[in-house]
Design an enzyme around this catalytic site. Structure first.
Site, PDB file in Angstrom:
ATOM      1  N   GLU A 184       4.295 -20.509  14.456  1.00 44.98           N
ATOM      2  CA  GLU A 184       3.984 -19.086  14.600  1.00 44.98           C
ATOM      3  C   GLU A 184       2.636 -18.744  13.956  1.00 44.98           C
ATOM      4  O   GLU A 184       1.884 -17.933  14.481  1.00 44.98           O
ATOM      5  CB  GLU A 184       5.099 -18.215  13.989  1.00 44.98           C
ATOM      6  CG  GLU A 184       6.350 -18.149  14.840  1.00 44.98           C
ATOM      7  CD  GLU A 184       6.109 -17.517  16.219  1.00 44.98           C
ATOM      8  OE1 GLU A 184       5.180 -16.710  16.372  1.00 44.98           O
ATOM      9  OE2 GLU A 184       6.858 -17.859  17.160  1.00 44.98           O
TER      10      GLU A 184
ATOM     11  N   ASP B 277       5.149  -9.919  20.701  1.00 47.59           N
ATOM     12  CA  ASP B 277       3.786 -10.459  20.819  1.00 47.59           C
ATOM     13  C   ASP B 277       3.156  -9.945  22.121  1.00 47.59           C
ATOM     14  O   ASP B 277       3.737  -9.104  22.812  1.00 47.59           O
ATOM     15  CB  ASP B 277       3.806 -11.997  20.754  1.00 47.59           C
ATOM     16  CG  ASP B 277       4.511 -12.617  21.966  1.00 47.59           C
ATOM     17  OD1 ASP B 277       5.037 -11.874  22.823  1.00 47.59           O
ATOM     18  OD2 ASP B 277       4.533 -13.861  22.059  1.00 47.59           O
TER      19      ASP B 277
ATOM     20  N   TYR C  19       5.122  -9.088  12.538  1.00 44.28           N
ATOM     21  CA  TYR C  19       5.462  -9.855  13.732  1.00 44.28           C
ATOM     22  C   TYR C  19       5.992 -11.252  13.361  1.00 44.28           C
ATOM     23  O   TYR C  19       7.038 -11.686  13.832  1.00 44.28           O
ATOM     24  CB  TYR C  19       4.253  -9.992  14.694  1.00 44.28           C
ATOM     25  CG  TYR C  19       4.546 -11.055  15.722  1.00 44.28           C
ATOM     26  CD1 TYR C  19       5.376 -10.768  16.798  1.00 44.28           C
ATOM     27  CD2 TYR C  19       4.098 -12.366  15.564  1.00 44.28           C
ATOM     28  CE1 TYR C  19       5.735 -11.761  17.712  1.00 44.28           C
ATOM     29  CE2 TYR C  19       4.449 -13.361  16.466  1.00 44.28           C
ATOM     30  CZ  TYR C  19       5.260 -13.049  17.538  1.00 44.28           C
ATOM     31  OH  TYR C  19       5.632 -14.018  18.431  1.00 44.28           O
TER      32      TYR C  19
END
Ligand code: SF4
Length: 375
Positions: free
Chosen positions: A57, A158, A140
């Site tokens: 990520e 996203d 996020y």
């Protein structure tokens, strides 16, 4: 209710919010058949490793899947878990990261590995709140790790998910103002949750939407006929898919200009390390001028390193261009060669050109060196 046929009239997000739908189940069924094979994903049904989820990520924050793949493999081969990475040095991590760009991510990656090893006994916290307290993990990324690694019932949004959701519900508000609305709508796509079990398949729902955005609901020419949600997509019903998400016009940064100096001493190159803080912090570069919007060539050239033995600077034809997130850059490249045993000015050093691949050289500097050395 399907929106196809006669029902293809303009339908607002509010109408759709109220409609009963099995979108979450359709999405999960599609994911079970079509999930992408990615280096950081375990086989279907197996629990994801939080370390691999976190590493991927962070790498994917500003970089595409194709580029990230080989870097990810390289990182996990060298550091198979967070404790191993914490035992490395920042310089090791920066070297391995070189070429991926946005280098503050690498510094935060290392700081985060150290914090997890030191403060959490090598285990990532399993809540969004706990994750957000770690270096480099914003809302996020915290939601992505919490959902994918720990099946927490949260939906990370996203760019791919933003696109799918804004089309599915025809969100008229422009980004970035539309983010809270999109976040709220995206959450309605989480898989069903059994009573008393807040976890369910949240990670799979999130990854299903990511995959759908990457492979079917693409920015141009979405393959709506293959989409599991096509019967219930407002933008498709309107024939307006490609116009979503709505975006506010972008302000692009002003062009900055500067000079870079490629100095060789036999088979060695003169380099220095950028300050820890700021753009490309801690990375290696050749000496250069400031990068300014009001830069003229003479002023930039005056910032050449003072080196005994330089009799003449040679200005290379053309310029090196690079685009950072906030501004484009143009660099004029000057070259010179100095005799053996010429000392590097204070704060600079000589490195063998043959081992440059192992230096933490950002992409812009790779271009500069290639241009300067005529490669
Ligand atoms: S139907 Fe088309 S526009 Fe709508 S979500 Fe699916 S791929 Fe995207």
């Amino acid at each position: 209710m399907s929106l196809s046929g006669a029902a293809r009239k303009k339908t607002s997000a509010t109408d759709r919010d109220a409609a009963p739908t099995d979108r979450p189940a359709l999405l999960l069924a599609w994911y079970d058949r079509h999930r992408r094979k990615l280096p950081w994903r375990p086989p279907a049904g197996e629990r994801a490793d939080p370390y691999r989820v976190w590493l991927s990520e962070i790498m994917l924050q500003q970089t595409g899947v194709k580029t990230v793949g080989p870097y990810f493999e390289k990182f996990v081969a060298r550091w198979p878990d967070v404790a191993a990475m914490a035992g490395a040095t920042l310089d090791d991590v920066l070297r391995m990261w070189a070429g991926l760009g946005y280098y503050s991510r690498a510094r935060n990656l290392y700081a985060c590995a150290v914090a997890v090893a030191r403060d959490h006994g090598g285990a990532f916290p399993d809540t969004e709140e706990g994750l957000r307290a770690l270096p480099g993990i914003g809302p996020y990324t915290a939601a992505a790790i919490a959902a994918i690694a720990f099946d927490r019932r949260t939906m990370p949004v996203d760019g791919n998910i933003e696109r799918v959701v804004s089309r599915l519900f025809a969100v008229e508000e422009a980004l970035p103002q539309a983010k809270p609305k999109i976040q709220q709508l995206a959450t309605t796509l989480l898989g069903p949750c059994r009573a008393g079990d807040e976890k369910s398949r949240a990670g799979d729902s999130a990854q299903a939407l990511m995959d759908l955005g990457a492979s079917i609901c693409t920015p141009k020419k979405p393959a709506c006929s293959l989409c599991p949600l096509n019967e219930d997509c407002v933008a498709r019903a309107q024939g307006m898919q490609e116009t979503f998400p709505r975006k506010a016009p972008k302000k692009s940064g002003e062009l900055r200009r500067g000079a870079a100096f490629v100095v060789t001493r036999g088979g060695e190159l003169l380099v220095r390390t950028r300050p820890e803080k700021g753009l490309l912090g801690g990375m290696t570069e050749v000496p250069g001028s400031e990068w300014r919007t009001e830069q003229d060539d003479k002023a930039a050239f005056k910032q050449a390193p003072e080196l005994k033995g330089v009799t003449r600077w040679h200005r290379k034809v053309g310029v090196v261009t690079h685009v950072f997130t906030h501004f484009p850059l143009e660099l004029v490249v000057y070259t010179a060669s100095v005799p053996a045993r010429t000392r590097a000015p204070e704060g600079m050093r000589w490195v063998p050109i043959a081992t440059l691949a192992g230096e933490a050289l950002p992409n812009v500097m790779r271009k500069v060196v290639a241009h300067g050395l005529g490669r």
